[in-house]
Design a protein around this motif. Sequence first.
Motif, PDB file in Angstrom:
ATOM      1  N   THR A  76     -52.826 -51.570   7.880  1.00  0.00           N
ATOM      2  CA  THR A  76     -52.323 -50.454   7.098  1.00  0.00           C
ATOM      3  C   THR A  76     -50.863 -50.205   7.441  1.00  0.00           C
ATOM      4  O   THR A  76     -50.372 -50.629   8.499  1.00  0.00           O
ATOM      5  CB  THR A  76     -53.151 -49.174   7.339  1.00  0.00           C
ATOM      6  OG1 THR A  76     -53.142 -48.862   8.743  1.00  0.00           O
ATOM      7  CG2 THR A  76     -54.580 -49.351   6.860  1.00  0.00           C
ATOM      8  N   PHE A  77     -50.172 -49.484   6.551  1.00  0.00           N
ATOM      9  CA  PHE A  77     -48.734 -49.272   6.669  1.00  0.00           C
ATOM     10  C   PHE A  77     -48.421 -47.816   6.369  1.00  0.00           C
ATOM     11  O   PHE A  77     -49.117 -47.168   5.580  1.00  0.00           O
ATOM     12  CB  PHE A  77     -48.008 -50.173   5.658  1.00  0.00           C
ATOM     13  CG  PHE A  77     -46.519 -49.965   5.589  1.00  0.00           C
ATOM     14  CD1 PHE A  77     -45.670 -50.651   6.446  1.00  0.00           C
ATOM     15  CD2 PHE A  77     -45.965 -49.101   4.655  1.00  0.00           C
ATOM     16  CE1 PHE A  77     -44.292 -50.457   6.388  1.00  0.00           C
ATOM     17  CE2 PHE A  77     -44.595 -48.899   4.589  1.00  0.00           C
ATOM     18  CZ  PHE A  77     -43.752 -49.584   5.456  1.00  0.00           C
ATOM     19  N   ALA A  78     -47.356 -47.284   6.991  1.00  0.00           N
ATOM     20  CA  ALA A  78     -46.912 -45.916   6.711  1.00  0.00           C
ATOM     21  C   ALA A  78     -45.422 -45.927   6.394  1.00  0.00           C
ATOM     22  O   ALA A  78     -44.623 -46.529   7.115  1.00  0.00           O
ATOM     23  CB  ALA A  78     -47.179 -45.001   7.905  1.00  0.00           C
ATOM     24  N   TYR A  79     -45.051 -45.237   5.292  1.00  0.00           N
ATOM     25  CA  TYR A  79     -43.645 -45.146   4.909  1.00  0.00           C
ATOM     26  C   TYR A  79     -42.855 -44.281   5.893  1.00  0.00           C
ATOM     27  O   TYR A  79     -43.288 -43.171   6.214  1.00  0.00           O
ATOM     28  CB  TYR A  79     -43.510 -44.496   3.529  1.00  0.00           C
ATOM     29  CG  TYR A  79     -44.021 -45.288   2.362  1.00  0.00           C
ATOM     30  CD1 TYR A  79     -43.379 -46.445   1.926  1.00  0.00           C
ATOM     31  CD2 TYR A  79     -45.144 -44.852   1.651  1.00  0.00           C
ATOM     32  CE1 TYR A  79     -43.834 -47.146   0.822  1.00  0.00           C
ATOM     33  CE2 TYR A  79     -45.599 -45.548   0.545  1.00  0.00           C
ATOM     34  CZ  TYR A  79     -44.957 -46.693   0.142  1.00  0.00           C
ATOM     35  OH  TYR A  79     -45.404 -47.393  -0.953  1.00  0.00           O
ATOM     36  N   PRO A  80     -41.676 -44.722   6.341  1.00  0.00           N
ATOM     37  CA  PRO A  80     -40.807 -43.832   7.115  1.00  0.00           C
ATOM     38  C   PRO A  80     -40.416 -42.612   6.290  1.00  0.00           C
ATOM     39  O   PRO A  80     -40.025 -42.730   5.126  1.00  0.00           O
ATOM     40  CB  PRO A  80     -39.582 -44.708   7.407  1.00  0.00           C
ATOM     41  CG  PRO A  80     -40.079 -46.113   7.320  1.00  0.00           C
ATOM     42  CD  PRO A  80     -41.126 -46.087   6.236  1.00  0.00           C
ATOM     43  N   PHE A  81     -40.535 -41.444   6.873  1.00  0.00           N
ATOM     44  CA  PHE A  81     -40.242 -40.163   6.233  1.00  0.00           C
ATOM     45  C   PHE A  81     -41.151 -39.880   5.033  1.00  0.00           C
ATOM     46  O   PHE A  81     -40.991 -38.871   4.362  1.00  0.00           O
ATOM     47  CB  PHE A  81     -38.779 -40.084   5.758  1.00  0.00           C
ATOM     48  CG  PHE A  81     -37.770 -40.504   6.782  1.00  0.00           C
ATOM     49  CD1 PHE A  81     -37.572 -39.747   7.916  1.00  0.00           C
ATOM     50  CD2 PHE A  81     -37.031 -41.664   6.624  1.00  0.00           C
ATOM     51  CE1 PHE A  81     -36.643 -40.129   8.873  1.00  0.00           C
ATOM     52  CE2 PHE A  81     -36.115 -42.058   7.579  1.00  0.00           C
ATOM     53  CZ  PHE A  81     -35.912 -41.296   8.701  1.00  0.00           C
ATOM     54  N   GLY A  82     -42.073 -40.765   4.718  1.00  0.00           N
ATOM     55  CA  GLY A  82     -42.881 -40.623   3.524  1.00  0.00           C
ATOM     56  C   GLY A  82     -42.175 -41.057   2.261  1.00  0.00           C
ATOM     57  O   GLY A  82     -42.730 -40.953   1.172  1.00  0.00           O
ATOM     58  N   TYR A  83     -40.936 -41.592   2.364  1.00  0.00           N
ATOM     59  CA  TYR A  83     -40.140 -41.904   1.182  1.00  0.00           C
ATOM     60  C   TYR A  83     -40.351 -43.337   0.708  1.00  0.00           C
ATOM     61  O   TYR A  83     -40.387 -44.274   1.499  1.00  0.00           O
ATOM     62  CB  TYR A  83     -38.651 -41.693   1.457  1.00  0.00           C
ATOM     63  CG  TYR A  83     -38.258 -40.247   1.621  1.00  0.00           C
ATOM     64  CD1 TYR A  83     -38.943 -39.238   0.954  1.00  0.00           C
ATOM     65  CD2 TYR A  83     -37.193 -39.886   2.436  1.00  0.00           C
ATOM     66  CE1 TYR A  83     -38.581 -37.918   1.106  1.00  0.00           C
ATOM     67  CE2 TYR A  83     -36.814 -38.565   2.581  1.00  0.00           C
ATOM     68  CZ  TYR A  83     -37.520 -37.577   1.912  1.00  0.00           C
ATOM     69  OH  TYR A  83     -37.162 -36.266   2.063  1.00  0.00           O
ATOM     70  N   PHE A  84     -40.442 -43.483  -0.607  1.00  0.00           N
ATOM     71  CA  PHE A  84     -40.549 -44.811  -1.215  1.00  0.00           C
ATOM     72  C   PHE A  84     -39.976 -44.745  -2.617  1.00  0.00           C
ATOM     73  O   PHE A  84     -39.735 -43.663  -3.163  1.00  0.00           O
ATOM     74  CB  PHE A  84     -42.014 -45.263  -1.262  1.00  0.00           C
ATOM     75  CG  PHE A  84     -42.914 -44.365  -2.067  1.00  0.00           C
ATOM     76  CD1 PHE A  84     -43.111 -44.563  -3.429  1.00  0.00           C
ATOM     77  CD2 PHE A  84     -43.583 -43.308  -1.465  1.00  0.00           C
ATOM     78  CE1 PHE A  84     -43.942 -43.733  -4.173  1.00  0.00           C
ATOM     79  CE2 PHE A  84     -44.421 -42.461  -2.196  1.00  0.00           C
ATOM     80  CZ  PHE A  84     -44.598 -42.678  -3.563  1.00  0.00           C
ATOM     81  N   ASN A  85     -39.738 -45.903  -3.205  1.00  0.00           N
ATOM     82  CA  ASN A  85     -39.457 -45.998  -4.632  1.00  0.00           C
ATOM     83  C   ASN A  85     -40.287 -47.143  -5.182  1.00  0.00           C
ATOM     84  O   ASN A  85     -41.048 -47.793  -4.451  1.00  0.00           O
ATOM     85  CB  ASN A  85     -37.958 -46.174  -4.903  1.00  0.00           C
ATOM     86  CG  ASN A  85     -37.376 -47.389  -4.218  1.00  0.00           C
ATOM     87  OD1 ASN A  85     -38.093 -48.299  -3.800  1.00  0.00           O
ATOM     88  ND2 ASN A  85     -36.059 -47.427  -4.097  1.00  0.00           N
ATOM     89  N   LEU A  86     -40.176 -47.391  -6.473  1.00  0.00           N
ATOM     90  CA  LEU A  86     -41.039 -48.396  -7.086  1.00  0.00           C
ATOM     91  C   LEU A  86     -40.760 -49.786  -6.539  1.00  0.00           C
ATOM     92  O   LEU A  86     -41.663 -50.626  -6.469  1.00  0.00           O
ATOM     93  CB  LEU A  86     -40.876 -48.362  -8.606  1.00  0.00           C
ATOM     94  CG  LEU A  86     -41.286 -47.045  -9.274  1.00  0.00           C
ATOM     95  CD1 LEU A  86     -41.197 -47.162 -10.784  1.00  0.00           C
ATOM     96  CD2 LEU A  86     -42.687 -46.623  -8.851  1.00  0.00           C
ATOM     97  N   ASN A  87     -39.507 -50.037  -6.126  1.00  0.00           N
ATOM     98  CA  ASN A  87     -39.179 -51.335  -5.548  1.00  0.00           C
ATOM     99  C   ASN A  87     -39.881 -51.518  -4.204  1.00  0.00           C
ATOM    100  O   ASN A  87     -40.422 -52.596  -3.910  1.00  0.00           O
ATOM    101  CB  ASN A  87     -37.668 -51.471  -5.383  1.00  0.00           C
ATOM    102  CG  ASN A  87     -37.240 -52.897  -5.068  1.00  0.00           C
ATOM    103  OD1 ASN A  87     -37.835 -53.860  -5.555  1.00  0.00           O
ATOM    104  ND2 ASN A  87     -36.199 -53.027  -4.271  1.00  0.00           N
TER     105      ASN A  87
END
Length: 353
Positions: free
Chosen positions: A254-265
Amino acid sequence: MTAGKPNNLLRKVLHGIGVIAYRVGLAPAIIKLNSTRVRALLYHAVEPASDSFTDGLEVSVTPETFAANLDYFKKHYNVVPMSAIENGELPEKPLVITFDDGYLSIYQHAMPALKERELSACIYLITRAVEGGIVWVNLLNHALCDHKEQTMKVLQQFDELATLTNKAEIIGCVQHTFTPNQIEALCASLVEALPEINFEGLYAREAEIREMQQNGLQFGFHTTDHYNLRNCSDDELEAQLDKSGCASVMNSNTFAYPFGYFNLNAVAHLEDKQYLKIMTVGNNNDVYSDKHLDRTEVFSDDPATIFAQLEIVEPVIAKLRKWMVKPEEELVEPDNSDTDLDPAVDAQKNTAK
């Protein structure tokens, strides 16, 4: 937002309704209404007092608060390991506990509390920290806390930071706007300008990670350097998503986004990595990927407040956002963290988590 407190009118109203519902004894019935929903909790550090590396980042709870949270979770939910989430083998009222960043305080204070209650959790590791380095957020926070005069001189080298004086604004500017190359340049300048930095004891190393695994804890991936993935080029995304540096101590796919931030890319790049679950922060992010699992941070030890947050505030805001979100549109950096119903706000988080 102030840790553990609602930060706008909508949240305050929903929180008040939730507290009243808890006080009049409706909590068990309301929790049971959606017995299949996975409640996912996010923590970072569990420490008696914050130091210069974490102070002001709103990433810490005390051991006493964490223990009280565990008692509440164990009373009202079925706390499951991340492996159960990955496999889909879930009881009613499932709840999973996670930590980001791999702080040593998890080993020191969270693991004993979890072990005492026979509970598990999943910790998301940053390669730089596992390999003995310091993550930029902690370095910059330390510099601004303990060496502000020298640090402000360093910041004059960077146009975006030259006029800023408030610590939260400085860290927020770097978090939201700096590219990986800019962050590396800033960190190099800080290390050169400041006295030698002793961050021994800040992060768990391999020995502690192995011991935590023996005590039932699991470990996923949290990128190489904890950069905001929205600010990464394709090559930089691939570098940040290369888990080889800490793969030997990971036991959760499993993986976790830093700061919870992502975009479609970022979502597209992660889809190629074959993770079973990808941990977000906020509400209703599963519209962007069916692998996303939203997490909620808890800072309070008050049962009524915890209930209101998990069962009233977050679920209601998620439903409201679902009516408004347009997953086909490119995500942008949120302009206002209080705008819970803005579909661009995929992570209503404070600076530097």
